[in-house]
Structures are given as C-alpha cells and as structure tokens.
Design a protein around this motif. Structure first.
Motif, PDB file in Angstrom:
ATOM      1  N   CYS A   1       3.626   0.209  -5.498  1.00  0.00           N
ATOM      2  CA  CYS A   1       3.068  -0.955  -4.782  1.00  0.00           C
ATOM      3  C   CYS A   1       1.543  -0.885  -4.777  1.00  0.00           C
ATOM      4  O   CYS A   1       0.964   0.206  -4.805  1.00  0.00           O
ATOM      5  N   GLY A   2       0.921  -2.044  -4.675  1.00  0.00           N
ATOM      6  CA  GLY A   2      -0.524  -2.136  -4.439  1.00  0.00           C
ATOM      7  C   GLY A   2      -1.351  -1.405  -5.486  1.00  0.00           C
ATOM      8  O   GLY A   2      -1.159  -1.558  -6.703  1.00  0.00           O
ATOM      9  N   THR A   3      -2.271  -0.599  -4.998  1.00  0.00           N
ATOM     10  CA  THR A   3      -3.157   0.148  -5.886  1.00  0.00           C
ATOM     11  C   THR A   3      -2.379   1.071  -6.823  1.00  0.00           C
ATOM     12  O   THR A   3      -2.714   1.205  -8.003  1.00  0.00           O
TER      13      THR A   3
ATOM     14  N   SER B   1       2.924   6.946  -5.692  1.00  0.00           N
ATOM     15  CA  SER B   1       2.638   6.644  -4.279  1.00  0.00           C
ATOM     16  C   SER B   1       1.658   7.660  -3.703  1.00  0.00           C
ATOM     17  O   SER B   1       1.860   8.860  -3.848  1.00  0.00           O
ATOM     18  N   GLN B   2       0.635   7.166  -3.076  1.00  0.00           N
ATOM     19  CA  GLN B   2      -0.320   8.059  -2.413  1.00  0.00           C
ATOM     20  C   GLN B   2       0.374   8.728  -1.238  1.00  0.00           C
ATOM     21  O   GLN B   2       0.438   9.950  -1.149  1.00  0.00           O
ATOM     22  N   SER B   3       0.901   7.904  -0.333  1.00  0.00           N
ATOM     23  CA  SER B   3       1.474   8.433   0.915  1.00  0.00           C
ATOM     24  C   SER B   3       2.810   9.132   0.703  1.00  0.00           C
ATOM     25  O   SER B   3       3.174  10.034   1.447  1.00  0.00           O
TER      26      SER B   3
ATOM     27  N   THR C   1       5.927   4.928   1.329  1.00  0.00           N
ATOM     28  CA  THR C   1       6.064   3.474   1.239  1.00  0.00           C
ATOM     29  C   THR C   1       7.548   3.117   1.087  1.00  0.00           C
ATOM     30  O   THR C   1       8.210   3.579   0.151  1.00  0.00           O
TER      31      THR C   1
ATOM     32  N   VAL D   1      -8.041   2.657   4.692  1.00  0.00           N
ATOM     33  CA  VAL D   1      -6.869   1.874   4.277  1.00  0.00           C
ATOM     34  C   VAL D   1      -6.980   1.510   2.789  1.00  0.00           C
ATOM     35  O   VAL D   1      -6.003   1.548   2.044  1.00  0.00           O
TER      36      VAL D   1
ATOM     37  N   SER E   1      -7.405   2.179  -0.791  1.00  0.00           N
ATOM     38  CA  SER E   1      -7.230   3.376  -1.601  1.00  0.00           C
ATOM     39  C   SER E   1      -8.310   3.446  -2.683  1.00  0.00           C
ATOM     40  O   SER E   1      -8.555   2.473  -3.388  1.00  0.00           O
TER      41      SER E   1
ATOM     42  N   LYS F   1      -9.155  -4.648  -4.178  1.00  0.00           N
ATOM     43  CA  LYS F   1     -10.084  -3.910  -3.305  1.00  0.00           C
ATOM     44  C   LYS F   1     -11.000  -4.886  -2.578  1.00  0.00           C
ATOM     45  O   LYS F   1     -11.196  -4.798  -1.382  1.00  0.00           O
TER      46      LYS F   1
ATOM     47  N   GLU G   1      -9.021  -7.030   0.094  1.00  0.00           N
ATOM     48  CA  GLU G   1      -8.511  -6.384   1.305  1.00  0.00           C
ATOM     49  C   GLU G   1      -9.601  -5.983   2.282  1.00  0.00           C
ATOM     50  O   GLU G   1      -9.364  -6.020   3.479  1.00  0.00           O
TER      51      GLU G   1
END
Ligand code: M6R
Length: 364
Positions: free
Chosen positions: A56-58, A103-105, A108, A154, A156, A241, A244
C-alpha cells in the motif's frame, strides 16, 4: 529525540545515506549478494512463472519500481498491485508464484490479509519489512529486513529508499541465479549501489536549492509529476508525498500518457515536476517537457549533472550526481521528498502529523 531537527521527517531524510548503507552492505559478502537466510535456489526460481508484488501507499510505489527492475534484470514477469485490490479480486495464484509483500510497519491490515490470501493459495511469500517481529514478518516464509530504523513521521521517506535497496538486491540476485546477467554487470551494479549513500549526501548538501524553489511556489493549487520508466514510479511517490503533507492537489502521470487527457489541465503557470534520470528515455521526456511548456507550464526537472539537454528544456533543474540510470531511483526520490517537505513547511502544515492520516493503517 529530533536531534536538533525541526521535524522527524527531515531528520529521517537526513538518515537516508546511513540506512541505505545498513540495508545494502551486510548483504554483500566477498562481492556477492547474500540475502540473509532466504534460500531461493536457481531451481526454485525456475519454477516461478510470475511474481506478484503487493503493498500500500509508498511501499506500493517501491513495488512499481521493483516490477520494472525485476522484469528488466531477471526477466520474470511481475504484476504489482495495491493490497486492498489484490485481496478482493480472487487473484490467480498457485505454488508457481512468488509473492513479494512490502511494508514498513509490517502491520498494515490490507497488506497482511493479502499475504494470508497468497499463502492460502499456495504461493511462497517473501516480505520486505522494516519492523522486526511484526505480523507480516512473522507470517511470511522469508523476510528481508530493511534496516531503516524507526520511522516516526507519517510520511514515509527513508523506508522507501531502503525498500528500493532491498528490491535491487533481490532483482540482482535473481538475475544472476537465472543466468540473465554476466558477472561484470553484476559487479558494476553492486558497486553503484555501494556509492548511493555518497550521492544522497551531496543532494542533502544542496537542499537550499529546493527550499528556495518551494518558497517561490508554495501557493500552487495543483502540481503535476511526469516521468517515464523508473521515473514514472518516482513521480507517483513524489506526488503522494506532496499531497499528504502539503494538501496541494497533485497527479502523477506517465510522460506518454499525458496527451490522452490530462494535458487539458495544463495552463499558464501550472507547475510540472519531471524526474528524468533514464538515459534511454531522454528524448521522449524532452518532448513531453516541450508539450507542457508550450501550454505555459513551469518545469522543474530532476536530472543528472551531465544532462545538458535537461538544462535547455526545463525552467529549473535540480541536479543529482551522475549515477547509472538503473540505480537512479534510489537517489532521485530524495529531492522529491525534500520538495514535499519544504512546500509543507512553507504552508505552515503539521508536517509530521498530517490531517486524516495515521502512521500505521490497521483498519480495513
Ligand atoms: O507500513 P506500510 O509500509 O505497510 O504502510 C503503507 C502505507 O500506509 C504508507 O506507505 C503510507 O502511504 C505513507 N503515509 C506514505 O507516506
């Protein structure tokens, strides 16, 4: 905790040279890539008909660059998808597929459920994760950690550069194991990867150029990012970027797609940002710049130092060191991150905690 920086985001951008080094260097032993304990042999790779990259996202934007990269080097077909689409479309997956989750975290929710869906259907799952021991890391068959350290902002930034770094290691390793590249090329690109931290340091030293540009354009109502190849993937990330954290409307387009509709929105003074790091696509990109300039656009190009054509075509050029076009995305994203940051600072936005967003999206 911010170590003298005004925001976590800028602190984290300044950590990029170090975390890229931490992600790449320990995986290079005696001039060869060694992906920790991931044991995908040449035989395993022969059985893989297609790779899916899901995020997702970045992290998804890193995946788009990863698709171009793996297909270019290892010649394995790659499909890339956002997790929330992938998990609901009954994807055609079997044990002939490898699924790369980014995924960074590592938490997700849509990405985690996409991983479970892939495993249920028999695919091997390799994840690129930053948080050690997170749900995604625990449930994957193989994990290649990005050593970006904690990311607080927030938006990334450094995590993206390390996700790309991990994808380069994977693509080069697969390409070598499949016999698609020769030793000389392999060695040369490994050397290029090792030089990236230095290149980013020199970009950070020139940050005032971007800061000044942002101070002149922060009132923009809408900003377009256009690029081709890897630069298209970068454009998507630059645009996200900016949206957001600065709340400025923005769109990312593939250079060649602009004329199929979006060019109608370009008018006198519209700002267009053009990453142009791909030597083989330069001519095409220059004509895209001419198209938007003919309609009144102001163009900021992100180009290599030696690129004299960019200087002639664009209004302002932010130069990056002369790295090989193949590895340029890891370097060229930094000016885009700085641009979003300084635009948001100029507008007085809450850079580290943008409205409506959470660092880790654990809802569906
Ligand atoms: O932790 P993850 O990498 O799985 O997060 C994915 C996205 O939520 C994340 O990249 C988000 O798009 C960022 N706010 C982008 O800056």
């Amino acid at each position: 905790e911010k170590a003298g920086y005004e925001h976590f985001m800028i602190k984290e951008i300044f950590e990029e040279p170090k975390v890229i080094k931490d992600t790449i260097n320990p995986r290079i032993k005696d001039g060869k890539i060694s992906l920790d304990s991931i044991n995908l042999t040449s035989e395993d790779l022969e059985k893989i008909e297609k790779i899916y990259i899901v995020a997702c996202g970045t992290a998804y934007h890193a995946g788009v660059a990863g698709k171009y990269l793996i297909e270019k080097l290892a010649r394995i077909p790659v499909e890339v998808d956002v997790a929330s689409e992938f998990r609901y479309r009954d994807p055609i997956i079997s044990d002939k597929n490898l699924v790369i989750i980014i995924s960074q975290s590592g938490e997700t929710l849509d990405t985690l459920f996409a991983l479970r869906e892939a495993k249920k259907k028999g695919a091997r799952v390799l994840s690129i994760v930053n948080v050690v021991g997170s749900s995604i890391a625990r449930e994957s068959n193989d994990v290649l950690y990005t050593w970006a350290g904690p990311e607080i902002a927030v938006a990334s930034t450094k995590a993206y550069n390390t996700q790309l770094s991990a994808l380069y290691l994977i693509a080069l390793d697969f390409a070598m194991k499949k016999g698609r590249i020769d030793e000389e090329f392999y060695k040369r690109i490994i050397e290029e990867l090792r030089n990236i931290p230095k290149a980013i340091e020199s970009i950070l030293e020139n940050k005032e150029i971007i800061q000044k540009f942002a101070s002149e354009h922060y009132n923009a109502k809408s900003i377009f990012f256009i690029g081709r190849g890897f630069d298209y993937a970068l454009s998507m990330e630059g645009s996200l970027k900016l949206k957001e954290i600065s709340y400025i409307h923005s769109e990312a387009y593939a250079g060649g797609e602009l004329k199929h509709g979006t060019i109608a929105l370009i008018e006198e003074g519209t700002l267009v940002i053009c990453p142009m790091t791909q030597d083989d696509l330069m001519e095409k990109m220059i004509s895209n710049i001419r198209e938007v300039k003919a309609r009144g656009a102001t163009v900021l190009a992100i180009a290599k130092e030696s690129n004299k054509q960019a200087e002639k075509a664009a209004d302002v050029v932010f130069t990056i060191p002369d790295v090989d076009s193949l590895v340029a995305p890891i370097v060229a994203v930094t000016p885009l991150q700085l641009f979003a940051y300084y635009m948001a600072v100029q507008k007085g936005c809450d850079v580290d905690k943008p409205r409506n967003l959470a660092k880790s999206v654990t809802v569906e």
